[in-house]
Design an enzyme around this catalytic site. Structure first.
Site, mmCIF file in Angstrom:
data_model
loop_
_atom_site.group_PDB
_atom_site.id
_atom_site.type_symbol
_atom_site.label_atom_id
_atom_site.label_comp_id
_atom_site.label_asym_id
_atom_site.label_seq_id
_atom_site.Cartn_x
_atom_site.Cartn_y
_atom_site.Cartn_z
ATOM 1 N N LYS A 143 0.864 -1.182 0.000
ATOM 2 C CA LYS A 143 0.000 0.000 0.000
ATOM 3 C C LYS A 143 0.899 1.229 0.000
ATOM 4 O O LYS A 143 1.983 1.226 0.591
ATOM 5 C CB LYS A 143 -0.880 0.010 1.263
ATOM 6 C CG LYS A 143 -1.624 1.314 1.513
ATOM 7 C CD LYS A 143 -2.303 1.294 2.875
ATOM 8 C CE LYS A 143 -2.878 2.659 3.226
ATOM 9 N NZ LYS A 143 -3.532 2.676 4.549
ATOM 10 N N GLU B 96 -7.394 12.318 13.285
ATOM 11 C CA GLU B 96 -6.571 11.157 13.635
ATOM 12 C C GLU B 96 -5.617 11.409 14.799
ATOM 13 O O GLU B 96 -4.635 12.155 14.666
ATOM 14 C CB GLU B 96 -5.758 10.686 12.416
ATOM 15 C CG GLU B 96 -4.977 9.417 12.697
ATOM 16 C CD GLU B 96 -4.353 8.805 11.462
ATOM 17 O OE1 GLU B 96 -3.600 7.835 11.592
ATOM 18 O OE2 GLU B 96 -4.627 9.306 10.341
ATOM 19 N N GLU C 38 -6.798 -2.338 3.887
ATOM 20 C CA GLU C 38 -6.041 -1.104 4.085
ATOM 21 C C GLU C 38 -6.005 -0.734 5.571
ATOM 22 O O GLU C 38 -4.970 -0.325 6.105
ATOM 23 C CB GLU C 38 -6.700 0.012 3.268
ATOM 24 C CG GLU C 38 -5.988 1.335 3.311
ATOM 25 C CD GLU C 38 -6.736 2.411 2.520
ATOM 26 O OE1 GLU C 38 -6.506 3.592 2.826
ATOM 27 O OE2 GLU C 38 -7.531 2.066 1.629
ATOM 28 N N GLU D 296 -12.203 10.971 -3.762
ATOM 29 C CA GLU D 296 -12.149 10.844 -2.304
ATOM 30 C C GLU D 296 -11.342 11.984 -1.696
ATOM 31 O O GLU D 296 -11.716 12.542 -0.657
ATOM 32 C CB GLU D 296 -11.529 9.495 -1.911
ATOM 33 C CG GLU D 296 -11.412 9.292 -0.403
ATOM 34 C CD GLU D 296 -10.785 7.966 -0.045
ATOM 35 O OE1 GLU D 296 -9.838 7.965 0.772
ATOM 36 O OE2 GLU D 296 -11.233 6.924 -0.565
#
Length: 427
Positions: A185, A234, A278, A413
């Site tokens: 990824k 986050e 992910e 996105e």
């Protein structure tokens, strides 16, 4: 040995009103403001910057509650608060843009004045390298008490579109590296240039982020006339005493127009194999770090949904007890960057990003937060952010790329994620 003198006095004023009233007198400004909980620290000026907090002594002034309440009571214990803004890839040899490049490379920055709201109450903190002058404390206390209500101001702007062709080439390079087995990824980002119709201040964007619909923790670091700010969802790591918390955040879908639509999108996200894979990369890294430096590690096996104003994320909380001798700075360095902002394996993904992305991210996706004089504090990942000079700036957004990713879907996105930092302009 560095000696720092600190004085704390309780206040009743609204922190943001007080900050807006005081901020004109200080070029250096620091904010870590959690909109959901009383973890709010707003600093003004710079008393000192230190590379480490290991050889620091603190002395509390007579105006501090420490001299009014018996030792050991939480309400009395308000240590000096240091801010720390760290770049995503500090070793990246590529130059950052002219705005990011203007910030000094400093580690722990102690403001002259800190406005604090936490579980102990609200405080005005005055820090100095010599005994704190009582008249200074009294003057700022009066100013804080007289702060008028803040006002919001919209800032019209234009975004210069980035190249879809360049995005496609970056996606091709990322997918080729995944296909070759170099990475599983990689997290690509986009940077867009923004130009305002009239000059604006860091205060304008700060107020719009705090009073607007953005959810998460508001960050601000102003140095002279350039400032970095945003509202991130986050948490990277939080430490209080021996207890450590972190967050695994990866996997995204839109927020629906109605509660029922949001629920349906969230259920689809939980069932989506690409997004779950992910997300699991992040879970694995955070669990491995905590297993190495902590005990009583608790990381749930099934993620939850974090609902934000424009998007929804897969979210797994993590909690542990830290081993003796491990500091908050140690934890931050071990955890950052996570696969949520770099990719996996993290080291190879960072090297790949140096060749794919046409810019140095600077503070975007870096670890930004605070640590106090007893070693407690927290860092968040600087997502949904931008850097500005009061007339123009750059806004940033990113997304995780795996083998099944579609270039158009990932581009869109990022557009959704950019809405958070653009809301700072009243948009």
């Amino acid at each position: 040995m560095t000696r720092i003198y600190t004085c704390n006095v309780p206040i009743e004023a609204d922190l943001v009103d007080a900050f807006c009233w005081l901020q004109k007198g200080f070029t250096d400004q620091f904010v870590y403001y959690d909109k959901q909980r009383a973890c709010r620290y707003m600093g003004l000026g710079r008393c000192i910057a230190l590379p480490s907090l290991r050889d620091v002594e603190y002395e509390y002034g007579e105006g501090s509650p420490l001299h009014e309440v018996a030792a050991g009571e939480d309400a009395a214990e308000q240590p000096p608060v240091f801010f720390s803004f760290n770049r995503f890839d500090a070793a990246n040899p590529a130059p950052a843009d002219e705005l990011m490049s203007s910030f000094p490379r400093l580690r722990f920055m102690l403001p002259e004045i800190v406005l604090i709201e936490n579980g102990r109450g609200r405080f005005l903190q005055v820090n100095s390298l010599g005994p704190v002058y009582p008249g200074r404390v009294a003057r700022f206390t009066r100013m804080v008490a007289s702060a008028p209500p803040r006002q919001r101001a919209a800032v019209p702007f234009a975004l210069e579109p980035d190249s879809r062709e360049a995005w496609g080439k970056a996606m091709d390079a990322a997918l080729a590296a995944i296909g070759e087995g170099r990475v599983s990824k990689v997290v690509l980002s986009r940077r867009l240039r923004l130009v305002a119709e009239h000059p604006f201040s860091s205060k304008d964007l700060l107020v719009n982020l705090i009073d607007g619909d953005a959810r998460g923790t508001v960050l601000l670091y102003r140095y002279a006339d350039v400032f970095f700010c945003g509202c991130t969802p986050e948490l990277l790591v939080r430490k209080r005493g021996g207890v450590v918390e972190s967050m695994c955040l990866a996997g995204t879908c839109p927020a629906g127009a109605t509660a029922a639509e949001s629920d349906a999108l969230a259920e689809a996200l939980l069932a989506d194999g690409k997004n779950r894979a992910e997300h699991d990369y992040v879970v694995q890294l955070i669990r491995s770090v905590l297993d190495r430096v902590c005990y009583d590690v608790d990381v749930p096996a099934v993620p939850e949904i974090m609902r934000l104003a424009h998007v929804q994320h897969l979210f797994t909380p993590a909690r542990a007890r830290v081993l003796a001798g491990i500091t908050l700075a140690d934890l931050m360095e071990d955890l950052h960057p996570t696969p949520a902002v770099a990719g996996t394996p993290v080291g190879e993904a960072k090297m790949l990003l140096r060749t794919i992305e046409p810019y140095n991210r600077g503070f975007y996706a870096g670890a930004c937060g605070f640590v106090d004089g007893v070693g407690d504090g927290e860092f968040s990942v600087a997502l949904r952010t931008g850097v500005f000079d009061g007339e123009m700036g750059y806004v940033y957004g990113g997304c995780g790329i795996v083998g099944e990713s579609d270039a158009d879907a990932e581009y869109e996105e990022i557009d959704l994620k950019l809405r958070t930092i653009l809301s700072a302009f009243g948009a």
